[in-house]
Design an enzyme around this catalytic site. Structure first.
Site, mmCIF file in Angstrom:
data_model
loop_
_atom_site.group_PDB
_atom_site.id
_atom_site.type_symbol
_atom_site.label_atom_id
_atom_site.label_comp_id
_atom_site.label_asym_id
_atom_site.label_seq_id
_atom_site.Cartn_x
_atom_site.Cartn_y
_atom_site.Cartn_z
ATOM 1 N N LYS A 22 0.807 -1.073 0.542
ATOM 2 C CA LYS A 22 0.105 -0.125 0.099
ATOM 3 C C LYS A 22 0.795 1.535 -0.067
ATOM 4 C CE LYS A 22 -1.904 2.073 4.384
ATOM 5 N NZ LYS A 22 -1.274 3.439 4.351
ATOM 6 N N ASN A 23 2.132 1.553 0.566
ATOM 7 C CA ASN A 23 2.532 2.426 1.035
ATOM 8 C C ASN A 23 3.521 2.893 -0.189
ATOM 9 O OD1 ASN A 23 1.618 3.293 3.287
ATOM 10 N ND2 ASN A 23 2.846 2.366 4.732
ATOM 11 N N ARG A 93 -4.571 11.204 4.061
ATOM 12 C CA ARG A 93 -2.839 12.020 4.108
ATOM 13 C C ARG A 93 -2.092 11.509 3.152
ATOM 14 N NH1 ARG A 93 0.033 13.196 7.799
ATOM 15 N NH2 ARG A 93 2.222 13.470 7.805
ATOM 16 N N CYS A 117 -5.299 9.318 9.433
ATOM 17 C CA CYS A 117 -5.539 8.581 10.417
ATOM 18 C C CYS A 117 -5.269 9.291 11.784
ATOM 19 C CB CYS A 117 -4.437 7.081 10.648
ATOM 20 S SG CYS A 117 -5.445 5.577 9.515
ATOM 21 N N ARG A 122 0.077 15.136 12.907
ATOM 22 C CA ARG A 122 0.934 14.890 11.137
ATOM 23 C C ARG A 122 1.379 15.582 10.480
ATOM 24 N NH1 ARG A 122 -1.909 8.667 9.715
ATOM 25 N NH2 ARG A 122 0.403 9.057 8.817
ATOM 26 N N PRO A 123 2.264 16.427 11.234
ATOM 27 C CA PRO A 123 3.170 17.626 10.507
ATOM 28 C C PRO A 123 3.499 17.459 8.503
ATOM 29 C CG PRO A 123 4.617 16.891 11.984
ATOM 30 C CD PRO A 123 3.170 16.355 11.873
ATOM 31 N N ILE A 124 3.620 18.009 7.709
ATOM 32 C CA ILE A 124 4.232 18.476 6.948
ATOM 33 C C ILE A 124 5.284 18.858 6.850
ATOM 34 C CG2 ILE A 124 2.664 17.356 5.420
ATOM 35 C CD1 ILE A 124 2.312 19.899 3.993
ATOM 36 N N ASP A 125 5.878 20.185 7.838
ATOM 37 C CA ASP A 125 6.901 20.400 7.989
ATOM 38 C C ASP A 125 8.376 20.534 7.140
ATOM 39 O OD1 ASP A 125 7.205 19.198 10.457
ATOM 40 O OD2 ASP A 125 8.889 20.218 10.068
ATOM 41 N N GLN A 126 8.933 19.242 7.443
ATOM 42 C CA GLN A 126 9.673 18.385 5.957
ATOM 43 C C GLN A 126 9.579 18.489 4.996
ATOM 44 O OE1 GLN A 126 12.697 18.005 7.680
ATOM 45 N NE2 GLN A 126 11.299 18.560 9.544
ATOM 46 N N ASP A 305 4.160 0.162 12.333
ATOM 47 C CA ASP A 305 3.259 0.067 11.212
ATOM 48 C C ASP A 305 2.841 -1.715 11.813
ATOM 49 O OD1 ASP A 305 2.952 1.852 7.955
ATOM 50 O OD2 ASP A 305 2.473 2.617 10.608
ATOM 51 N N ARG A 397 -8.779 0.191 4.080
ATOM 52 C CA ARG A 397 -8.103 1.020 3.370
ATOM 53 C C ARG A 397 -6.413 0.341 2.781
ATOM 54 N NH1 ARG A 397 -7.013 6.104 6.525
ATOM 55 N NH2 ARG A 397 -5.813 6.409 4.755
#
Ligand code: EPZ
Length: 426
Positions: A22-23, A93, A117, A122-126, A305, A397
């Site tokens: 999936k990922n 996400r 989830c 769950r930041p996305i600063d990077q 996970d 999912r």
């Protein structure tokens, strides 16, 4: 409302085949946007997240054909506007990979803020730090992130946090940037390597994926390609954990055993027999389960996970186990569900102390997220009685044909439709 009714007590036996990762799929499908040709992607898992990301591309103008259950053919040439529809994107996400892919192709992108989830911030600063290093500016307004850049110039990026998403997104944005990009402190998960291999099959020049330093030399054009996605390490680990919990003897086929090393090591510590073959593992549990300690870390550490699934096994292991979550801030929300079955677990911040019990009793259970839902199935397999698991959309999912696969191993699991007044089997 649909639920899974799982009755414990059956040992598992037979064979199960693992689907595509999936990922990897949720990054490789958006990566097709970068191509100037048609791509055929094989071994795609038939799960909700893949259907969703493919339908987003289609809504943007791509031509998406499902050639068979696990093969997609995508022609991205119809995508003219780098805007991903809010209605679809906000549910998932992983849709943030569209930011990197659209930025890499069109030098601009507009994508809804990530959902996904719920286990902590769950930041996305990077991700945004990586895009900025390549020359892109960004702004956020009414739930959308916009990134744009006159041109993308290769850069030296040091990620402050080991982030799978940021590593993948910077690779996507840098694949066609001018010059060389170096990503330091990169994540090393198998799906990172899979994305790099897919991009290279289209003509990209990416080296070092799977190590903490990835070097990308931008190219002017990426061509159509045919590619097969790697097997899902976490789906395989989930079935391995299920055999540990329920007992039995199962051959898990279509795996890459190297991707399962940390899971195999822990199960062996617990007294589970794991035999490795070229592309399969045989998992047997006949005796008592022993306790063990787990710390989840970025690859090659024990995968976060798999944390809920292993906890669902340890609740009946002899002795006391300690599980430390090294990646997410709050990934123990599912513990309350296991307590209802009689599990003895205490949680303090990012550490769970599990005291093994001899008996678990069935209970109504909620899936608080994708992997927690899988953990509920595992716990219910070793409990007395029938547990009804809710919110199964989370489980579907990420797990293809989950009821069929467990039933083929002898598990007593069925999908049921319940209304306020009655229940019938699907
Ligand atoms: C991916 O999420 C996976 N999702 C997750 O799997 C998995 O748990 C996670 O990687 C870790 O392996 C997909 O691949 C779709 P991260 P991602 O960026 O990329 C912090 C599943 O069950 N961070 O590696 O979102 C973050 O808060 C899902 O399949 C920042 O601080 O995870 C976390 O603490 C659940 N800033 C840590 O890094 C950022 O910009 C790791 O996150 C990004 C992340």
């Amino acid at each position: 409302m649909e639920k899974f009714a799982v009755t414990g007590g059956n040992r598992l036996s037979g064979e199960v085949s693992i689907s595509g990762a999936k990922n990897a799929a949720v990054a490789i499908i958006p990566a097709v946007v970068l191509s100037d040709g048609i791509c055929r992607i094989e071994n795609v898992p038939n799960i909700a997240d893949v259907t969703l990301i493919a339908s987003i591309l289609e809504a943007m103008g791509a031509d998406v054909k499902r050639l068979n259950k696990s093969t997609l053919q995508i022609d991205p040439s119809g995508i003219k506007t780098p805007v991903a529809s809010y209605e679809l994107v906000r549910h998932m996400r992983a849709s943030y990979y569209l930011l990197g892919a659209l930025l890499g192709k069109f030098h601009r992108a507009e994508v809804a803020l990530p959902g996904g989830c719920d286990f902590g911030v769950r930041p996305i600063d990077q991700h945004l730090k990586g895009f900025a290093a390549l020359g892109a500016s960004h702004n956020v307004s009414n739930g959308m992130i916009r990134v744009k850049s006159e041109k993308l110039l290769g850069s030296h990026i040091y990620l402050d946090v080991v982030s799978v998403g940021a590593t993948m997104n910077v690779m996507l944005a840098a694949a066609k940037a001018e010059g060389r990009t170096i990503i330091e402190n990169a994540a090393k998960e198998p799906h990172i390597v899979d994305l790099a291999n897919f991009l290279n099959s289209m003509g990209a020049d990416i080296r070092g994926a799977g190590t903490d330093i990835i070097k990308i030399r931008g190219v002017s054009r990426l061509n159509g390609a045919a590619y097969s996605i790697i097997p899902d390490q976490i789906e395989a680990g989930t079935y391995m954990a299920a055999v540990a919990a329920a007992g039995g003897d199962v051959l898990i086929k279509n795996v890459i055993t190297k991707h399962l090393e940390s899971i195999t090591a822990k199960l062996r510590e617990m007294g589970v027999e794991v035999e490795e073959y070229d592309d399969a593992v045989r998992v047997r549990r006949t005796g008592e389960l022993r306790h063990c300690n787990i710390i989840t870390m970025p690859h090659p550490g024990f995968p976060t996970d798999m944390q809920p699934q292993m906890a669902a096994v340890l609740i009946k292991a002899k002795g006391t186990s300690i599980v430390k979550e090294g990646v997410w801030d709050n990934r123990f929300k599912y513990v309350d569900e296991l307590r209802r079955m009689g599990a003895k677990i205490s949680v303090n911040e990012k550490t769970a102390v599990i005291e093994g019990v001899d008996v678990l009793n069935a209970s109504p259970l909620k899936s608080t997220d994708l992997r927690a839902g899988a953990a509920m199935i595992i716990a219910a397999l070793s409990a007395n009685g029938t547990s009804n698991i809710e919110d199964i959309q989370y489980i579907e999912r990420g797990y293809e044909d989950v009821v069929e696969k467990f039933r083929s191993l002898g598990a007593d699991i069925k999908r049921i439709h319940t209304t306020e007044t009655n229940t019938q089997t699907a």
